[in-house]
Design a protein around this motif. Sequence first.
Motif, PDB file in Angstrom:
ATOM      1  N   THR A   1       0.846  -1.180   0.000  1.00 18.79           N
ATOM      2  CA  THR A   1       0.000   0.000   0.000  1.00 18.79           C
ATOM      3  C   THR A   1       0.888   1.239   0.000  1.00 18.79           C
ATOM      4  O   THR A   1       2.120   1.131   0.104  1.00 18.79           O
ATOM      5  CB  THR A   1      -0.909   0.010   1.234  1.00 18.79           C
ATOM      6  N   LYS A   2       0.275   2.412  -0.104  1.00 19.11           N
ATOM      7  CA  LYS A   2       1.079   3.644  -0.069  1.00 19.11           C
ATOM      8  C   LYS A   2       1.827   3.759   1.249  1.00 19.11           C
ATOM      9  O   LYS A   2       2.989   4.164   1.288  1.00 19.11           O
ATOM     10  CB  LYS A   2       0.166   4.859  -0.265  1.00 19.11           C
ATOM     11  N   ARG A   3       1.145   3.392   2.328  1.00 17.41           N
ATOM     12  CA  ARG A   3       1.765   3.502   3.647  1.00 17.41           C
ATOM     13  C   ARG A   3       2.917   2.515   3.809  1.00 17.41           C
ATOM     14  O   ARG A   3       4.005   2.875   4.272  1.00 17.41           O
ATOM     15  CB  ARG A   3       0.710   3.267   4.731  1.00 17.41           C
ATOM     16  N   SER A   4       2.682   1.264   3.413  1.00 18.48           N
ATOM     17  CA  SER A   4       3.732   0.256   3.553  1.00 18.48           C
ATOM     18  C   SER A   4       4.909   0.536   2.617  1.00 18.48           C
ATOM     19  O   SER A   4       6.062   0.241   2.948  1.00 18.48           O
ATOM     20  CB  SER A   4       3.170  -1.140   3.294  1.00 18.48           C
TER      21      SER A   4
END
Length: 388
Positions: free
Chosen positions: A182-185
């Motif tokens: 994901t964008k966060r990961s």
Amino acid sequence: MSGTSVKGYNSSFFNGLTIEGGFHTDMYGLCCPQIRGPGITDQVCFAPEDAISTCYALIGDTVQRVLLWIVGIIAVLGNFTVIVCRFVWNKSVLNKAYGIFVTNLGVSDFIMGVYLLVIASADLYYNGIYITKNIYWKQSLVCHIAGFLSTLSSETSAFFVLLVTIDRYFVLKFPFGQYGFTKRSTLIASVAAWSCGFALALTPSLPNFNDWTIFYVNGMCLGLPLTVERLGGWEYSVAIFVGLNTVMFVVIAAGQYSIYQAMSGNRAAKTAVHNSNRRSQDVAVAKQLFLVVLTDFLCYFPVGLMGLLAMTGHQIGNKVYAWSAVLVLPINSAINPVLYTVPVIQNKWLQFQRRHFRFGLKRDKSQNANPVATLSNALEYNLKNITL
């Protein structure tokens, strides 16, 4: 004097001393004519040759010296162009995990190019007088910074190649997005890679490790454990360049094999027309990035293998050591921008040609057509052919 550590010497080190029998030392510099003086002839002075440097130059081989400049300039200019293009011209790729990882890989390769130019500049600066400045250079702040940059670049490159491999595996193995970055990961993984790289490169320069000499074993300020000598900090050098890198590239090799299997499975299972275009794009990206991973693997894995051989007592030849330091280790930093940028430029150029050719063809065939309708058709065609 074999086995004796000499902290420093200059051009008048042996003035007034005459040796008629034999003079043995582990430091090649003590047998250089500028140091041994007229009282110790070349016939009675015995010292091993340095793998990289000579009495007169930091990089002793002329071909290697020229290649160092070429590879360094290409790495700096190529990767700088890649970084600028990603942020200015091809921003859409930064919406995907692999785009962010590849951009970070470009930054890492750019750092390697800076390191190469620092070493090439030092070689030019000390040319002709290197041996009298040998110890001063190796213990200088610039040499320590150069060693830091080379370690930071090599380790972060390995981390991002690993992340690229993991991302492509998830995308191709799970095409419906069940698992993946994901964008966060993606942000967390990138920050973690740089943090680990900084920590690994900075540790040998900390005050608590003043007795470590891994950054000034040779004139290029490289900490590669490719000699049988057990100098200060060699355990750390072996753990990083041999242990950690070998584990990462074994994982990378296994990941690339899994990606190949996933691509084969996708080709056999194309039953949904809606997803066929997306799958073909993912496979194309995986094939393109495979070359990036392969070149990094071919550069770093042999270094780890030679390190293992050196640990077991096998002496790595001076020529092999020199070419590994000058060319094998950094060459992928110059090749990577070509591998993952030239295909993008070619694709953009083909799209540009197709759009303008189609628009021109319609205009020629319909001279009396409504210009508003012609423009509408051209815009509709362009929108249909926009790709990532």
